[in-house]
Motif scaffolding. Structure first.
Motif, PDB file in Angstrom:
ATOM      1  N   TYR A   1     -32.221  39.041 -18.918  1.00  0.00           N
ATOM      2  CA  TYR A   1     -33.590  39.447 -19.084  1.00  0.00           C
ATOM      3  C   TYR A   1     -33.823  40.847 -19.576  1.00  0.00           C
ATOM      4  CZ  TYR A   1     -32.297  41.279 -13.579  1.00  0.00           C
ATOM      5  OH  TYR A   1     -32.145  41.646 -12.859  1.00  0.00           O
TER       6      TYR A   1
ATOM      7  N   ASP B   1     -37.732  37.492 -10.181  1.00  0.00           N
ATOM      8  CA  ASP B   1     -37.758  37.090  -9.416  1.00  0.00           C
ATOM      9  C   ASP B   1     -35.567  36.902  -8.410  1.00  0.00           C
ATOM     10  OD1 ASP B   1     -37.116  35.781  -6.714  1.00  0.00           O
ATOM     11  OD2 ASP B   1     -37.072  34.381  -6.784  1.00  0.00           O
TER      12      ASP B   1
ATOM     13  N   ASP C   1     -32.799  32.639 -17.856  1.00  0.00           N
ATOM     14  CA  ASP C   1     -32.006  32.806 -16.780  1.00  0.00           C
ATOM     15  C   ASP C   1     -30.745  33.134 -17.657  1.00  0.00           C
ATOM     16  OD1 ASP C   1     -32.570  32.475 -13.827  1.00  0.00           O
ATOM     17  OD2 ASP C   1     -30.409  32.482 -14.511  1.00  0.00           O
TER      18      ASP C   1
ATOM     19  N   GLN D   1     -26.916  29.120  -7.048  1.00  0.00           N
ATOM     20  CA  GLN D   1     -25.589  30.021  -6.929  1.00  0.00           C
ATOM     21  C   GLN D   1     -24.585  30.226  -5.479  1.00  0.00           C
ATOM     22  OE1 GLN D   1     -27.780  33.015  -9.160  1.00  0.00           O
ATOM     23  NE2 GLN D   1     -27.343  32.523 -10.743  1.00  0.00           N
TER      24      GLN D   1
HETATM   25  N1  SAH Z   1     -37.802  32.970  -9.371  1.00  0.00           N
HETATM   26  C1  SAH Z   1     -36.834  31.082  -9.041  1.00  0.00           C
HETATM   27  C2  SAH Z   1     -35.186  31.416  -8.616  1.00  0.00           C
HETATM   28  C3  SAH Z   1     -34.888  33.263  -9.379  1.00  0.00           C
HETATM   29  S1  SAH Z   1     -33.266  33.531  -8.427  1.00  0.00           S
HETATM   30  C4  SAH Z   1     -37.260  30.021  -8.853  1.00  0.00           C
HETATM   31  O1  SAH Z   1     -38.471  30.308  -8.346  1.00  0.00           O
HETATM   32  O2  SAH Z   1     -36.621  28.784  -8.740  1.00  0.00           O
HETATM   33  C5  SAH Z   1     -32.944  34.593  -9.121  1.00  0.00           C
HETATM   34  C6  SAH Z   1     -32.358  34.386 -10.784  1.00  0.00           C
HETATM   35  O3  SAH Z   1     -31.627  35.109 -11.482  1.00  0.00           O
HETATM   36  C7  SAH Z   1     -31.208  33.416 -10.787  1.00  0.00           C
HETATM   37  O4  SAH Z   1     -30.756  32.123 -11.884  1.00  0.00           O
HETATM   38  C8  SAH Z   1     -29.864  34.300 -11.587  1.00  0.00           C
HETATM   39  O5  SAH Z   1     -29.341  33.668 -12.327  1.00  0.00           O
HETATM   40  C9  SAH Z   1     -31.195  34.921 -12.590  1.00  0.00           C
HETATM   41  N2  SAH Z   1     -30.554  36.225 -13.059  1.00  0.00           N
HETATM   42  C10 SAH Z   1     -29.967  37.088 -12.004  1.00  0.00           C
HETATM   43  N3  SAH Z   1     -29.848  38.299 -13.064  1.00  0.00           N
HETATM   44  C11 SAH Z   1     -30.489  37.788 -14.696  1.00  0.00           C
HETATM   45  C12 SAH Z   1     -30.127  38.657 -15.518  1.00  0.00           C
HETATM   46  N4  SAH Z   1     -30.157  40.169 -16.162  1.00  0.00           N
HETATM   47  N5  SAH Z   1     -30.866  37.624 -16.154  1.00  0.00           N
HETATM   48  C13 SAH Z   1     -31.083  36.627 -16.393  1.00  0.00           C
HETATM   49  N6  SAH Z   1     -31.229  36.608 -14.886  1.00  0.00           N
HETATM   50  C14 SAH Z   1     -30.864  36.527 -14.093  1.00  0.00           C
END
Ligand code: SAH
Length: 292
Positions: free
Chosen positions: A77, A98, A50, A105
């Motif tokens: 990511y 996801d 993340d 946030q």
């Molecule tokens: N699946 C998780 C919730 C994810 S919410 C759970 O079950 O708890 C989406 C997350 O994606 C957020 O924490 C956000 O910081 C992350 N995110 C969004 N874009 C991203 C990127 N480019 N690289 C890494 N993380 C990212």
């Protein structure tokens, strides 16, 4: 404290089949919800990525009982290939992404994502780097701002909103969520139940975080590392995200004879989930698999 209920967990598990064991990558580990479900269902090892350092602190708490099987990585990511290469990992047994924002946030104090509360206009997922929404808004041209609001927010009144923001910033710098929401609401009248500032806030958030940039390259990179029989499930929350996922997965299934769509059409949450978790409302899941 806001509670983050992971979206479409049953569908993610059905796609990834962690009961087979193996190494899974959670590209957006967030608060650890999906990662926890993968581990509890049998995944041997999970790498959780993340870009939000605050989220990783919470994920570490949620996953404390599984710490010998999880590694949490503060990274974008889009750098997943490097994260895997650094660990000598060439193939994986499954992955989930996801996309979008977490409730930490959206509802978290001081993050500046929401117009529900007046605070500094930040909106960065990774608060360790890059300009804030306030920084970008202070220097963008009216034309570019209108394009951002139109493209990422699908706001029909984008030009008028951009004009009002630029006019307001001449009078005083726009530093808070309430200032920005006030400007937008004066231009875009309320129609229906959604706040007129919603689309502009979404647009600026997507812009600040470059959310749609490089999505296709990232999806291809993960698919390239799927082992035979492995699947990659992606959950999206608006059509701007879903479209590139749909197109890239379709293109990959055509180009690579061993890849095929596991979902022909996107899957949406069931009635029960829609009723109990408002974040699930616009969710869609698509998955691709490498033939085993
Ligand atoms: N699946 C998780 C919730 C994810 S919410 C759970 O079950 O708890 C989406 C997350 O994606 C957020 O924490 C956000 O910081 C992350 N995110 C969004 N874009 C991203 C990127 N480019 N690289 C890494 N993380 C990212």
């Amino acid at each position: 404290m806001s509670v983050h209920v992971p979206v479409m967990t049953a569908e993610v598990l059905a796609a990834l089949q962690p009961e087979r064991g193996g190494l899974y990558v959670d590209c957006t580990v967030g608060l650890g919800g999906h990662a926890l479900a993968l581990l509890a269902a049998g995944a041997t090892r999970v790498i959780g990525i993340d870009r939000d350092g605050d989220a990783l602190v919470r994920a570490a708490e949620v996953l404390a009982d599984w710490s010998d099987r999880v590694e949490l990585v503060h990274s974008d990511y889009r750098d997943a290939p490097r994260v895997l290469a650094d660990r000598g990992i060439e193939t994986i047994d499954g992955a989930v992404a996801d996309l979008g924002v977490s409730s930490l946030q959206l509802d978290g104090v001081g993050r500046g994502f929401s117009f529900q509360r007046d605070e500094a206009l930040d909106m960065r997922m990774d608060t360790s780097q890059g300009p804030t929404a306030a920084d970008l808004i202070s220097r963008v041209s009216e034309q570019d701002l209108a394009n951002v609001i139109y493209t990422y927010g699908e706001e029909r009144r984008s030009r008028a909103v951009a004009r009002a923001i630029v006019a307001a910033r001449h009078a005083a710098p726009i530093r808070t969520t309430a200032q920005l929401a006030g400007i937008v609401r004066r231009v875009v009248g309320r129609s229906g139940r959604i706040d007129p500032a919603t689309r502009t806030f979404q647009a600026i958030r997507v812009w600040v975080n470059g959310e749609l940039t490089g999505l296709d390259v990232f999806l291809r990179a993960v698919c390239a590392r799927l082992r035979a029989g492995a699947r990659f499930a992606v959950v999206t929350f608006h059509s701007l995200e879903d479209r590139p996922v749909k197109h890239t997965f379709r293109a990959l299934a055509k180009e690579d004879a061993s890849l095929r769509l596991w979902t022909k059409k996107s899957i949406v949450p069931g009635e029960d989930e829609l009723r109990s978790n408002p974040r699930a409302r616009s969710a869609r899941l698509r998955a691709i698999e490498r033939a085993g």
